[in-house]
Scaffold this active site. Sequence first.
Site, PDB file in Angstrom:
ATOM      1  N   HIS A  23       0.846  -1.208   0.000  1.00 37.68           N
ATOM      2  CA  HIS A  23       0.000   0.000   0.000  1.00 37.68           C
ATOM      3  C   HIS A  23       0.876   1.251   0.000  1.00 37.68           C
ATOM      4  O   HIS A  23       0.622   2.201  -0.731  1.00 37.68           O
ATOM      5  CB  HIS A  23      -0.891   0.056   1.256  1.00 37.68           C
ATOM      6  CG  HIS A  23      -1.932  -1.014   1.344  1.00 37.68           C
ATOM      7  ND1 HIS A  23      -2.065  -1.840   2.441  1.00 37.68           N
ATOM      8  CD2 HIS A  23      -2.901  -1.387   0.473  1.00 37.68           C
ATOM      9  CE1 HIS A  23      -3.080  -2.668   2.243  1.00 37.68           C
ATOM     10  NE2 HIS A  23      -3.602  -2.422   1.054  1.00 37.68           N
ATOM     11  N   LYS A  47     -17.643  -5.827   8.176  1.00 39.26           N
ATOM     12  CA  LYS A  47     -16.388  -6.571   8.305  1.00 39.26           C
ATOM     13  C   LYS A  47     -15.962  -6.531   9.773  1.00 39.26           C
ATOM     14  O   LYS A  47     -16.280  -5.598  10.483  1.00 39.26           O
ATOM     15  CB  LYS A  47     -15.297  -5.923   7.454  1.00 39.26           C
ATOM     16  CG  LYS A  47     -15.420  -6.224   5.976  1.00 39.26           C
ATOM     17  CD  LYS A  47     -14.136  -5.856   5.245  1.00 39.26           C
ATOM     18  CE  LYS A  47     -14.243  -6.096   3.758  1.00 39.26           C
ATOM     19  NZ  LYS A  47     -13.008  -5.713   3.046  1.00 39.26           N
ATOM     20  N   ARG A  96      -2.098  -6.529  -8.021  1.00 37.97           N
ATOM     21  CA  ARG A  96      -0.904  -7.324  -7.718  1.00 37.97           C
ATOM     22  C   ARG A  96      -0.729  -8.460  -8.712  1.00 37.97           C
ATOM     23  O   ARG A  96       0.382  -8.774  -9.114  1.00 37.97           O
ATOM     24  CB  ARG A  96      -1.022  -7.924  -6.299  1.00 37.97           C
ATOM     25  CG  ARG A  96      -0.921  -6.906  -5.198  1.00 37.97           C
ATOM     26  CD  ARG A  96      -1.386  -7.473  -3.898  1.00 37.97           C
ATOM     27  NE  ARG A  96      -2.796  -7.855  -3.998  1.00 37.97           N
ATOM     28  CZ  ARG A  96      -3.560  -8.182  -2.979  1.00 37.97           C
ATOM     29  NH1 ARG A  96      -3.058  -8.245  -1.761  1.00 37.97           N
ATOM     30  NH2 ARG A  96      -4.827  -8.485  -3.149  1.00 37.97           N
ATOM     31  N   SER A 134      -2.949  -7.762   3.355  1.00 36.38           N
ATOM     32  CA  SER A 134      -3.220  -7.525   4.782  1.00 36.38           C
ATOM     33  C   SER A 134      -3.657  -8.833   5.448  1.00 36.38           C
ATOM     34  O   SER A 134      -3.271  -9.128   6.574  1.00 36.38           O
ATOM     35  CB  SER A 134      -4.325  -6.480   4.948  1.00 36.38           C
ATOM     36  OG  SER A 134      -3.965  -5.272   4.333  1.00 36.38           O
TER      37      SER A 134
END
Length: 174
Positions: A23, A47, A96, A134
């Site tokens: 990030h 979440k 990614r 993460s």
Amino acid sequence: MSSSTDSVVAIYPGSFDPLTNGHLDLIARSSRLVGRLIVSVLNNDAKQPLFSVTERMDMLREVTAGLANVEVDSFDGLLVDYASARGATLIVRGIRAVSDYEYELQMALMNRRLRPEIETMFLLSGEAYSFISSRLVKEVVRLGGDVTGLVPASVEVRLAERFRPAPILNPVSR
Ligand code: PNS
């Protein structure tokens, strides 16, 4: 000499639970392409995050303090509505691997349908960071692994604190 992109306000949205060096690389690179970059943490009750929105914003502020045109914020509701309210015309997202592409494409097309005036710009993540997420960082720390170099040092400290076993309290002697 100023360029036409100096007036562009961009949003880099995400969960950032927690922020990784991937990030951070994206923040540094995209901040050089726009006039102002607002890194914004999604405030999502659905979440179950490891870190609160305030903690995630604090971590982001700590590591972006040296980047003059970067601001940290949070948002809820539709991203494009938030972007519009903040005067942003660009959404920045990182890719990614091919596996990211499908989800990102869906989001970008939905966002374009909602507000065609807001563009999404994808940056490829740095090769050194393309495997970092993460979710995996949290899993490795939770299971006792080393994430040095994958997250900023300040984030590493907070992760270690979060997963530190609770102290065993001395039983009260009778
Ligand atoms: O870091 P993440 O979890 O991949 O980020 C996802 C994020 C925050 C970009 C996405 O969930 C989002 O934009 N949420 C806001 C709600 C919204 O606008 N939904 C419709 C977009 S398709």
